[in-house]
Design a protein around this motif. Structure first.
Motif, PDB file in Angstrom:
ATOM      1  N   ARG A  57     -41.744   3.698  63.663  1.00 54.68           N
ATOM      2  CA  ARG A  57     -40.844   3.990  62.334  1.00 54.68           C
ATOM      3  C   ARG A  57     -39.820   4.834  63.181  1.00 54.68           C
ATOM      4  O   ARG A  57     -38.828   5.115  62.380  1.00 54.68           O
ATOM      5  N   LEU A  58     -40.038   5.667  64.131  1.00 53.22           N
ATOM      6  CA  LEU A  58     -39.211   6.520  64.644  1.00 53.22           C
ATOM      7  C   LEU A  58     -38.111   5.823  65.472  1.00 53.22           C
ATOM      8  O   LEU A  58     -37.114   6.665  65.825  1.00 53.22           O
ATOM      9  N   LEU A  59     -38.263   4.773  65.368  1.00 57.62           N
ATOM     10  CA  LEU A  59     -36.924   3.977  65.973  1.00 57.62           C
ATOM     11  C   LEU A  59     -35.962   3.750  65.006  1.00 57.62           C
ATOM     12  O   LEU A  59     -34.851   3.342  65.463  1.00 57.62           O
ATOM     13  N   ASN A  60     -36.040   4.050  63.790  1.00 54.27           N
ATOM     14  CA  ASN A  60     -34.986   3.935  62.707  1.00 54.27           C
ATOM     15  C   ASN A  60     -33.966   4.719  63.072  1.00 54.27           C
ATOM     16  O   ASN A  60     -34.060   5.996  62.856  1.00 54.27           O
ATOM     17  N   PRO A  61     -32.595   4.563  63.311  1.00 55.89           N
ATOM     18  CA  PRO A  61     -31.651   5.374  63.297  1.00 55.89           C
ATOM     19  C   PRO A  61     -31.398   6.402  62.253  1.00 55.89           C
ATOM     20  O   PRO A  61     -30.883   7.318  62.519  1.00 55.89           O
ATOM     21  N   LYS A  62     -31.954   5.831  60.967  1.00 57.08           N
ATOM     22  CA  LYS A  62     -31.553   6.626  59.740  1.00 57.08           C
ATOM     23  C   LYS A  62     -32.152   8.059  60.176  1.00 57.08           C
ATOM     24  O   LYS A  62     -31.844   8.940  59.719  1.00 57.08           O
ATOM     25  N   ALA A 167     -39.895  17.681  56.886  1.00 56.30           N
ATOM     26  CA  ALA A 167     -40.676  17.127  57.821  1.00 56.30           C
ATOM     27  C   ALA A 167     -41.224  15.813  57.303  1.00 56.30           C
ATOM     28  O   ALA A 167     -41.225  14.722  58.006  1.00 56.30           O
ATOM     29  N   ARG A 168     -41.294  15.743  56.095  1.00 55.53           N
ATOM     30  CA  ARG A 168     -41.990  14.550  55.394  1.00 55.53           C
ATOM     31  C   ARG A 168     -40.898  13.237  55.286  1.00 55.53           C
ATOM     32  O   ARG A 168     -40.953  12.162  55.642  1.00 55.53           O
ATOM     33  N   ARG A 169     -39.715  13.886  55.148  1.00 55.65           N
ATOM     34  CA  ARG A 169     -38.566  13.006  54.914  1.00 55.65           C
ATOM     35  C   ARG A 169     -38.084  12.319  56.509  1.00 55.65           C
ATOM     36  O   ARG A 169     -37.913  11.112  56.469  1.00 55.65           O
ATOM     37  N   VAL A 170     -38.131  13.293  57.493  1.00 59.39           N
ATOM     38  CA  VAL A 170     -37.643  12.857  58.644  1.00 59.39           C
ATOM     39  C   VAL A 170     -38.731  12.049  59.441  1.00 59.39           C
ATOM     40  O   VAL A 170     -38.563  10.952  59.898  1.00 59.39           O
ATOM     41  N   MET A 171     -39.921  12.602  59.330  1.00 61.15           N
ATOM     42  CA  MET A 171     -40.937  11.806  60.105  1.00 61.15           C
ATOM     43  C   MET A 171     -41.831  10.978  59.764  1.00 61.15           C
ATOM     44  O   MET A 171     -42.667  10.390  60.439  1.00 61.15           O
ATOM     45  N   GLU A 172     -41.916  10.936  58.310  1.00 58.90           N
ATOM     46  CA  GLU A 172     -43.061   9.905  57.528  1.00 58.90           C
ATOM     47  C   GLU A 172     -42.595   8.655  57.066  1.00 58.90           C
ATOM     48  O   GLU A 172     -41.297   9.001  56.434  1.00 58.90           O
TER      49      GLU A 172
END
Lengths: 172, 119, 83
Positions: A57-62, A167-172
């Protein structure tokens, strides 16, 4: 397979960044490109077992744009404020330290890592230890406020503001 | 001209922060408060000093064209800054955890939850 | 313009070295070492800009990564008493 390709691509990109202006082929020479591709594939094959596939999910450019926005707006001013705060305490020597426990309720290791690094670089706080089962953080706080000590997992609004939500918005 | 003034401001504040970190290591009473000084001040001081280097190199780079050695200097300075930003908080975390597990109490502490829950 | 900055950073590094020698406990010395590493990396970048030597900046990147690993290992040694 996607994790393998992403790792190889990231490694190749880093190699290209480190060897710019080495030849005529738009900034790089042919030898550098070939040896960089070979090394990128070797490194990706070695670390294939370490990077599991659930981190995709970290590959998502958003998320990358959100991370950039996070660094520019709430993080950088907080860091400048932290330095003014530390300068004040170095000059006056006025400290009131303690170690408090907060429970940010994050689920993943990436989010917890980002939160802990943010806490270390922002005013008056430094992450000391982590409870790996419940994902609670123990934070060394240089200027303990009395009103934050009422509940047992302390209210994180006093300590790190809105950072757990980011942190929840960016990483999870 | 304006770029030179910005560079001098960055250099001045960066040097001041590094000096504050060095003095803070002597003024504070125990490991944890020293980590505050040693981590935050040097990280922000590094950002400002490397920003000064990057501003000067980019102005030379724009004047000379894409394949000048200053472009390599700029990129590598930015990579060094990213490495510092990633590694500095992590090593501070490792030192604090090691210090608490080897039994060093925070000096003048009003509250210590970690001592209460995991002695 | 860059050489006085490098000299000033050397003075800061000397003050930090005094803490490295004095530090009453091992974690105190380790804090001094960690701070000293950051100052050394920044002064390498500054010296690279001063003498226009690209290799200094490359050495700074490698030094930053290696000093991070060494700090982690010393912290682990302090925590457990063995490697």
């Amino acid at each position: 397979m996607i994790a393998f390709l992403a790792t190889a691509f990231g490694t190749f990109l880093l190699y290209l960044l480190l060897t710019t202006a080495s030849g005529p082929l738009f900034l790089w020479s042919k030898e550098e490109l070939i040896i960089g591709a070979i090394f990128a594939l070797i490194v990706a094959a070695i670390v294939r077992k370490i990077f599991p596939a659930e981190n995709l999910r970290l590959l998502n450019p958003k998320r990358w744009f959100l991370l950039l926005a996070y660094i520019i707006w709430p993080f950088f001013p907080a860091m400048a404020k932290a330095n003014i705060d530390v300068a004040y305490r170095v000059i006056t020597g006025r400290i009131n330290p303690g170690i408090v426990k907060i429970s940010p309720k994050l689920k993943t290791d990436a989010g917890l890592t980002m939160l802990a690094n943010s806490i270390t670089l922002t005013p008056g706080t430094l992450s000391v230890d982590v409870d790996e089962e419940t994902n609670d953080l123990y934070v060394h706080w240089i200027n303990v406020k009395e009103e934050a000590l009422e509940k047992m997992p302390r209210d994180y609004k006093y300590i790190c503001g809105e950072f757990p939500d980011w942190a929840r918005r960016v990483m999870e | 001209m304006i770029l030179d003034i910005i560079t001098y401001i960055c250099i001045g504040i960066g040097c001041l922060l590094n000096l504050l970190a060095a003095i803070g290591l002597h003024r504070f009473p125990d490991v944890y408060t020293r980590l505050h000084a040693g981590t935050k001040c040097t990280t922000f001081g590094s950002i400002l000093l490397i920003a000064a280097v990057v501003i000067q190199s980019v102005s030379v780079w724009v004047a000379e064209g894409l394949s000048s050695p200053q472009s390599v200097l700029t990129l590598h300075a930015v990579i060094a800054l990213v490495v510092i930003l990633l590694t500095n908080p992590t090593s501070a975390h490792a030192i604090g955890r090691a210090a608490h597990r080897s039994g060093i109490k925070p000096a003048r502490a009003v509250v210590d939850d970690l001592e209460k829950e995991k002695p | 313009m860059w050489l006085p900055v490098a000299i000033f950073l050397a003075v800061c590094a000397t003050i930090i070295l005094i803490r490295l020698f004095l530090g009453p406990t091992p974690p105190d010395r380790l804090v001094g070492l960690d701070t000293l590493n950051t100052v050394v990396v920044v002064s390498m970048v500054i010296l690279g800009a001063a003498f226009e030597e690209l290799i200094y900046v490359d050495v700074a990147i490698v030094y930053a990564l290696l000093s991070f690993v060494s700090t982690l290992f010393i912290a682990k040694y302090i925590e457990k008493g063995k490697f």
